[in-house]
Design an enzyme around this catalytic site. Structure first.
Site: not given
Ligand code: IMP
Ligand code: MG
Length: 489
Positions: A412, A416
């Site tokens: 990954e 986030d």
């Molecule tokens: P989560 O489901 O909130 O953990 O988000 C994960 C996905 O969101 C990652 O695989 C990225 O594609 C996108 N993402 C989260 N934070 C960032 C960031 O700071 N920059 C760019 N993409 C992000």
């Molecule tokens: Mg991603």
């Protein structure tokens, strides 16, 4: 009713000063009434989170009640930004604003829910022991009784609409799991579970008292009974992280203590290494790894790319400070590759790259792994082109390879909220792989809704939106050779 209920509460002796957290709900109003009835010198503390319209007016309900029962009243306001993991962040902000030792109005019903939530999270005896009696004088009462008391006193409790929001685990446990479990058991499970929690608290205290093992002493850990060793490691790791460690992480650390591995990663803590029979932590927060002098003429951590004259990339005003520089990426990915090579010796792991963000990381990581690895890719969409999580995860491209029996490593780019990863892990586990582990280049600190078991972590970074090295905003910046903060102008 006051005296009858008071007999089942645990307040300090009459005359003692007691701080009570009073939101204005039935439980906390009952706490205020009963603390006053116990003859304590009560201060009612109200915290305004500013999250709901009218939340400031609720302070008035508490102020009136405090006046009526002869208590002092204090109001504090805290700021909680909207976003992932709101419930937990609000709770932390609240406790940071309240005096230490503050009492809350949790009842036996809350205690039963807490135990079930701990069970759902796979907690050990400490988590299942739920809330301690200290600071929770009403644990012997039922929620219905606090309501009845408010009725009798003519108090009109504030109704918090978020108590019905089924996106919170606690509310589903309250409104769905507990009633179903009680139905199956053919009895009211609240007193049963509250009693189990109390018994487990006794067991946990006994174990804690019998556990002098120093978790940094590798020999002592390896020689201790597993239950004692595991406890010592869990307590040690918990002192370094916001979340208690996962059982898998504790087992990995024990492996390092035994000499099965030289080091391992623990999400939220860092790298655990053994050195002269001692275990030590190398924090995983962004740490500039000094380059080898031949590093690209790139930018250093903290520098703003468009202000660096030697930058070979054309960059724009939206790019902020560098979070991870090019040579730090190279050095860390080399370490991760070496760890995977060691941990998977004799195996042929299947690297599952999460498109698109992980494509550069996957390519560099794979070249640092000295094993017969295979590759597959999945594309999921969770973000669209905004910089906030939508909470919705959708498979855009599925895997080609059958996972049955395979040792899968999910690669990954960034964790986030952790929603994407939780979804992926569940989805892949259903395909009967031999094992599933995660290698995440970046983890944003403090945003995950639930603790994530990440076996390999490149860097923990502050909760800002970053771009570069595969990460984009609306498809741009993926080719930057470093990671930096993105701040739209
Ligand atoms: P989560 O489901 O909130 O953990 O988000 C994960 C996905 O969101 C990652 O695989 C990225 O594609 C996108 N993402 C989260 N934070 C960032 C960031 O700071 N920059 C760019 N993409 C992000
Ligand atoms: Mg991603």
């Amino acid at each position: 009713m006051r005296e009858r209920l008071l007999g089942r509460c645990e307040f300090p002796p009459a005359g003692a000063a007691v701080d009570c957290a009073v939101s204005g709900g039935a439980d906390s109003l009952a706490l205020l009434v009963l603390a006053a009835e116990a003859g304590c010198q009560v201060t009612a503390w109200h915290v305004d989170h500013g999250l709901r319209a009218g939340s400031a007016a609720e302070a008035g309900v508490v102020a009136d009640a405090a006046r009526r029962y002869g208590a002092a009243f204090r109001a504090v306001a805290v700021h909680v930004a909207p976003g992932p993991n709101l419930e937990d962040r609000a709770r932390r902000a609240r406790f940071a604003a309240l005096p230490t030792g503050v009492c809350t109005g949790h009842t036996a019903d809350d205690q039963a829910e807490t135990l079930l939530i701990a069970l759902l999270r796979g907690a050990g005896v400490d988590g299942l022991a739920a809330m301690a009696p200290a600071g929770h004088p009403l644990l012997g009462l039922r929620r219905a009784e606090t309501r009845a008391l408010c009725d009798e006193e003519g108090l009109a409790p504030v109704e918090d609409p978020s108590n019905d929001d089924r996106s919170f685990v606690r509310n589903r446990v309250r409104h769905e799991l507990l009633p179903l479990a009680s139905d199956i058991a053919r009895r009211d499970l609240v007193p049963v579970l509250a009693r189990t929690a109390a018994l487990l608290r006794g067991d946990a205290e006994l174990l804690a008292a019998a556990d002098p093992t120093d978790a940094t002493d590798a020999k002592a850990l390896a020689a201790a009974p597993p239950a004692v060793a595991r406890r010592a490691v869990r307590a040690w790791l918990a002192g370094h992280a916001a979340y208690p460690p996962s059982a898998a992480a504790v087992d990995r650390v024990l492996g390092v203590a035994r000499g099965d591995a030289l080091a391992c990663e623990v999400a939220g803590v860092g790298r655990i290494e053994r050195h002269r029979q001692r275990l030590r932590v190398r924090p995983a927060t962004v740490r500039p790894i000094e380059g080898d002098g031949r590093a690209a003429p790139g930018v250093r951590p903290g520098e703003v790319p468009n202000k660096v004259a030697s930058m070979s990339f054309s960059v724009d005003q939206s790019l902020g400070e560098v979070v991870v520089a090019e040579d730090a990426l190279r050095a860390r990915i080399g370490e991760l590759g070496a760890e995977i090579t060691r941990d998977y010796r004799g195996k042929a792991p299947l690297l599952v790259g999460v498109l698109k963000g992980a494509f550069l990381f996957m390519a560099d990581l794979a070249r640092a792994i000295d094993l017969p690895v295979e590759f597959d890719f999945m594309a999921v969409s969770s973000y669209g082109s905004s910089t906030k999580t939508s909470g919705v995860v959708r498979i855009v491209k599925d895997l080609d390879i059958d996972l049955a029996g395979r040792d899968v490593i999910i690669v990954e780019d960034i964790v986030d909220s952790g929603l994407t990863l939780s979804y992926l892990r569940r989805n892949l586990m259903a395909r009967h792989p031999g094992s599933v582990e995660v290698c995440a280049l970046l983890v944003k600190t403090g945003l995950q809704r639930e603790p994530q078991d990440l076996r390999y972590v490149g860097f923990e970074i502050p909760p800002e939106f970053v771009v570069g090295y595969g990460l984009d905003v609306a498809e741009r910046y993926r080719n930057l050779p470093f990671l930096c903060v993105y701040r739209p102008q």
